[in-house]
Design a protein around this motif. Structure first.
Motif, PDB file in Angstrom:
ATOM      1  N   CYS A 253      46.464  43.594  51.786  1.00 43.46           N
ATOM      2  CA  CYS A 253      47.693  43.866  52.530  1.00 43.46           C
ATOM      3  C   CYS A 253      47.551  45.030  53.501  1.00 43.46           C
ATOM      4  N   CYS A 254      46.443  45.738  53.440  1.00 47.78           N
ATOM      5  CA  CYS A 254      46.246  46.938  54.254  1.00 47.78           C
ATOM      6  C   CYS A 254      46.002  46.585  55.719  1.00 47.78           C
ATOM      7  N   GLY A 255      46.388  47.473  56.625  1.00 46.97           N
ATOM      8  CA  GLY A 255      46.176  47.253  58.055  1.00 46.97           C
ATOM      9  C   GLY A 255      44.741  47.405  58.488  1.00 46.97           C
ATOM     10  N   SER A 256      43.889  47.913  57.617  1.00 45.96           N
ATOM     11  CA  SER A 256      42.450  48.016  57.861  1.00 45.96           C
ATOM     12  C   SER A 256      41.719  47.129  56.863  1.00 45.96           C
ATOM     13  N   PRO A 257      40.666  46.426  57.283  1.00 44.11           N
ATOM     14  CA  PRO A 257      39.938  45.554  56.348  1.00 44.11           C
ATOM     15  C   PRO A 257      38.838  46.268  55.581  1.00 44.11           C
ATOM     16  N   LEU A 258      38.727  47.579  55.709  1.00 44.89           N
ATOM     17  CA  LEU A 258      37.597  48.286  55.112  1.00 44.89           C
ATOM     18  C   LEU A 258      37.621  48.240  53.593  1.00 44.89           C
ATOM     19  N   GLN A 259      38.798  48.415  52.992  1.00 47.74           N
ATOM     20  CA  GLN A 259      38.884  48.348  51.530  1.00 47.74           C
ATOM     21  C   GLN A 259      38.568  46.939  51.030  1.00 47.74           C
ATOM     22  N   MET A 260      39.055  45.935  51.748  1.00 49.35           N
ATOM     23  CA  MET A 260      38.756  44.553  51.373  1.00 49.35           C
ATOM     24  C   MET A 260      37.257  44.297  51.462  1.00 49.35           C
ATOM     25  N   ALA A 261      36.624  44.809  52.512  1.00 46.74           N
ATOM     26  CA  ALA A 261      35.181  44.615  52.674  1.00 46.74           C
ATOM     27  C   ALA A 261      34.400  45.302  51.561  1.00 46.74           C
ATOM     28  N   GLU A 262      34.865  46.459  51.138  1.00 51.41           N
ATOM     29  CA  GLU A 262      34.189  47.158  50.049  1.00 51.41           C
ATOM     30  C   GLU A 262      34.212  46.320  48.776  1.00 51.41           C
ATOM     31  N   LEU A 263      35.359  45.749  48.451  1.00 53.93           N
ATOM     32  CA  LEU A 263      35.456  44.885  47.272  1.00 53.93           C
ATOM     33  C   LEU A 263      34.671  43.591  47.462  1.00 53.93           C
ATOM     34  N   ALA A 264      34.634  43.101  48.695  1.00 50.08           N
ATOM     35  CA  ALA A 264      33.955  41.832  48.986  1.00 50.08           C
ATOM     36  C   ALA A 264      32.453  41.927  48.812  1.00 50.08           C
ATOM     37  N   HIS A 265      31.909  43.123  48.915  1.00 45.01           N
ATOM     38  CA  HIS A 265      30.461  43.296  48.812  1.00 45.01           C
ATOM     39  C   HIS A 265      30.046  43.861  47.460  1.00 45.01           C
ATOM     40  N   GLN A 266      30.910  43.697  46.463  1.00 46.62           N
ATOM     41  CA  GLN A 266      30.597  44.074  45.085  1.00 46.62           C
ATOM     42  C   GLN A 266      30.706  42.845  44.198  1.00 46.62           C
ATOM     43  N   ALA A 267      30.063  42.900  43.044  1.00 45.77           N
ATOM     44  CA  ALA A 267      30.197  41.837  42.048  1.00 45.77           C
ATOM     45  C   ALA A 267      31.265  42.254  41.035  1.00 45.77           C
ATOM     46  N   HIS A 268      32.079  41.285  40.616  1.00 45.64           N
ATOM     47  CA  HIS A 268      33.163  41.572  39.683  1.00 45.64           C
ATOM     48  C   HIS A 268      33.103  40.546  38.556  1.00 45.64           C
ATOM     49  N   ALA A 269      32.560  40.952  37.422  1.00 42.66           N
ATOM     50  CA  ALA A 269      32.359  40.012  36.317  1.00 42.66           C
ATOM     51  C   ALA A 269      33.678  39.448  35.798  1.00 42.66           C
ATOM     52  N   CYS A 270      34.752  40.228  35.852  1.00 43.75           N
ATOM     53  CA  CYS A 270      36.024  39.755  35.299  1.00 43.75           C
ATOM     54  C   CYS A 270      36.697  38.716  36.189  1.00 43.75           C
ATOM     55  N   LEU A 271      36.432  38.767  37.497  1.00 47.22           N
ATOM     56  CA  LEU A 271      36.915  37.756  38.450  1.00 47.22           C
ATOM     57  C   LEU A 271      35.741  37.403  39.370  1.00 47.22           C
ATOM     58  N   PRO A 272      34.819  36.580  38.913  1.00 44.75           N
ATOM     59  CA  PRO A 272      33.551  36.384  39.624  1.00 44.75           C
ATOM     60  C   PRO A 272      33.656  35.721  40.984  1.00 44.75           C
ATOM     61  N   PRO A 398      42.756  46.822  71.309  1.00 51.24           N
ATOM     62  CA  PRO A 398      41.683  47.161  70.363  1.00 51.24           C
ATOM     63  C   PRO A 398      41.997  46.562  68.989  1.00 51.24           C
ATOM     64  N   HIS A 399      40.981  46.112  68.293  1.00 54.81           N
ATOM     65  CA  HIS A 399      41.226  45.446  67.015  1.00 54.81           C
ATOM     66  C   HIS A 399      39.976  45.453  66.145  1.00 54.81           C
ATOM     67  N   TRP A 400      40.173  45.072  64.886  1.00 53.83           N
ATOM     68  CA  TRP A 400      39.052  44.902  63.974  1.00 53.83           C
ATOM     69  C   TRP A 400      38.354  43.572  64.241  1.00 53.83           C
ATOM     70  N   ALA A 401      37.032  43.604  64.163  1.00 58.90           N
ATOM     71  CA  ALA A 401      36.222  42.396  64.321  1.00 58.90           C
ATOM     72  C   ALA A 401      35.183  42.377  63.201  1.00 58.90           C
ATOM     73  N   ILE A 402      34.393  41.317  63.174  1.00 60.49           N
ATOM     74  CA  ILE A 402      33.393  41.165  62.106  1.00 60.49           C
ATOM     75  C   ILE A 402      32.048  40.820  62.719  1.00 60.49           C
ATOM     76  N   GLY A 403      30.996  41.420  62.167  1.00 57.19           N
ATOM     77  CA  GLY A 403      29.649  41.110  62.629  1.00 57.19           C
ATOM     78  C   GLY A 403      28.960  40.136  61.699  1.00 57.19           C
ATOM     79  N   ASP A 404      27.712  39.811  62.016  1.00 50.72           N
ATOM     80  CA  ASP A 404      26.967  38.860  61.188  1.00 50.72           C
ATOM     81  C   ASP A 404      26.712  39.397  59.787  1.00 50.72           C
ATOM     82  N   ASP A 405      26.744  40.723  59.614  1.00 46.60           N
ATOM     83  CA  ASP A 405      26.532  41.305  58.292  1.00 46.60           C
ATOM     84  C   ASP A 405      27.800  41.323  57.445  1.00 46.60           C
ATOM     85  N   LEU A 406      28.890  40.777  57.997  1.00 45.48           N
ATOM     86  CA  LEU A 406      30.189  40.693  57.319  1.00 45.48           C
ATOM     87  C   LEU A 406      30.765  42.063  56.975  1.00 45.48           C
TER      88      LEU A 406
END
Length: 412
Positions: A253-272, A398-406
């Motif tokens: 829900c955040c206006g920046s995707p940085l927190q989402m990206a941090e979670l997206a690049h981790q493994a979460h055994a409880c919600l794999p 100006p806006h957030w974008a995504i590169g090939d490294d996600l």
């Protein structure tokens, strides 16, 4: 025309035996040289046996051996003949799903509990951390506009579903049915994040693939017997998953995707399946090279290859082959592509708008061709805002974008 890779998960053993006998005949006649060479690379023996053909058939269906294929089929057959729902007190269970695609099949399989849905398509449109009244107004307006629905019907359904959602914490037994894609995983974290505390017993049935299904795109494609086979595989949702869901929902829900990206690049055994789904959702940000989301890019590439091509054919191509983690229904797909058509400077042209949209033929415009060739940047020409959760992409801003490294980058 080749058969669709999307199956219902129900495998007929006699049919596979016939396939194995036919494959054995073809192997002995030299009609399958690649498979024969593969077998010989594993075993120097020149003779080919029925067990070899059976192993190849099992491997093709995703099993490591013919006995494991047979055991899987036997397990589903046993469940179909001996449902244990009454023993599990399923009649008092509240089933939750992000759509109504499985209720009928569950009923056919013998399930008798209560069914609730949350159909709010959280993978599309603005999803911000707002007070409920404001959130409600924003989401209802988005759904009404994006899907051309009646305001009264949208409001009635939204209010009914969220009224049921508010009571999840009071359940004696609830079960969430989810798959691995962004639509389902966002539904999952939305439900869990809404809870101040977990109910007495909340369980999760969560799958990313089904044995014997070459292209699994959703629980709704499965036969009633396969849904029944999934029932004993449910697992209890614990405190760790609850806390992670609340964290992930806040990040989405955040206006920046940085927190989402941090979670997206981790493994979460409880919600794999959460991290892969978040990574896929990050790819709906404009790509740094051309400003297209992954859905837009895959669609435009196919239209360029096959056009003029019908809307329905583009959708089928994505679902059956190109989309890495299918999450869009057909109407949702139409809503994603429509802004590329309706813009003042469109990327896609459609044929006769008076015929139903699945039959309309699509072609790329000159600008569309330039964009997929990375010679133009779509948000510089777009006419509408776009939202990915709480992240807003405004044309020519100006806006957030995504590169090939996600990993998200800020584009001035």
């Amino acid at each position: 025309m080749s058969a669709s890779p999307i199956g219902n998960g129900r495998i007929n053993l006699e049919q596979q035996r016939k396939r194995a006998r036919e494959l054995l005949r073809r192997l002995k006649n030299g009609a399958e040289p690649a498979k024969l060479a593969f077998l010989h690379s594993l075993n120097a023996s020149s003779s080919v046996k029925l067990s070899d053909a059976q192993w190849l058939i099992a491997k093709d269906l995703g099993f490591s051996s013919w006995p494991k294929l047979k055991a899987h089929i036997d397990a589903i057959d046993f469940i179909a003949r001996n449902p244990r729902f009454a023993a599990d007190d399923e009649v008092n269970t509240v089933h939750w799903r992000c759509g109504n695609d499985i209720e009928h099949s569950l009923r056919l399989a013998g399930f008798k509990g209560i069914f609730h849905t949350l159909t709010d398509p959280l993978c599309m449109g603005p999803v911000q951390g707002l007070a409920h009244a404001t959130y409600r107004t924003q989401r209802i307006e988005f759904i009404r506009h994006a899907f051309g629905m009646d305001l009264g019907e949208v409001t009635r359904r939204f209010d009914q579903e969220y009224e049921h959602l508010a009571k999840v914490a009071e359940l004696a037994h609830g079960v969430l049915w989810c798959e691995a894609d962004a639509y389902d995983q966002l539904f999952l974290i939305r439900v869990l994040a809404s809870l101040e505390h977990l109910p007495q017993k909340l369980e999760l049935i969560e799958i990313g693939q089904i044995p014997g299904v070459a292209r699994f795109i959703g629980i709704g494609q499965l036969s009633p017997d396969v849904l029944a086979w999934l029932w004993p595989q449910r697992r209890l949702i614990g405190r760790e998953a609850h806390q992670l869901a609340r964290q992930a929902w806040s990040a989405y829900c955040c206006g920046s995707p940085l927190q989402m990206a941090e979670l997206a690049h981790q493994a979460h055994a409880c919600l794999p399946f959460l991290a892969p789904a978040l990574r896929r959702q990050l790819q709906e940000l404009p790509h740094i090279k051309n400003g297209l989301s992954l859905t837009e890019r895959l669609s435009l590439q196919y239209i360029n290859e096959a056009g003029p091509v019908a809307f329905a054919s583009v959708y089928a191509e994505l679902m059956e082959r190109r989309e890495p983690l299918p999450y869009l229904g057909d109407i949702m797909f139409y809503a994603v592509i429509k802004p590329l058509i309706d813009a003042d400077e469109p990327l896609v042209a459609e044929s006769d708008p008076n015929i139903e949209w699945p039959r309309r033929l699509l072609t790329l415009t000159r600008l569309g061709l330039e964009v997929i060739q990375d010679r133009a940047y779509w948000p510089d020409y777009a006419s509408q805002k776009k939202w990915i959760g709480g992240v807003c992409i405004s044309p020519r801003q100006p806006h957030w974008a995504i590169g090939d490294d996600l990993h998200p980058v800020w584009r001035e």
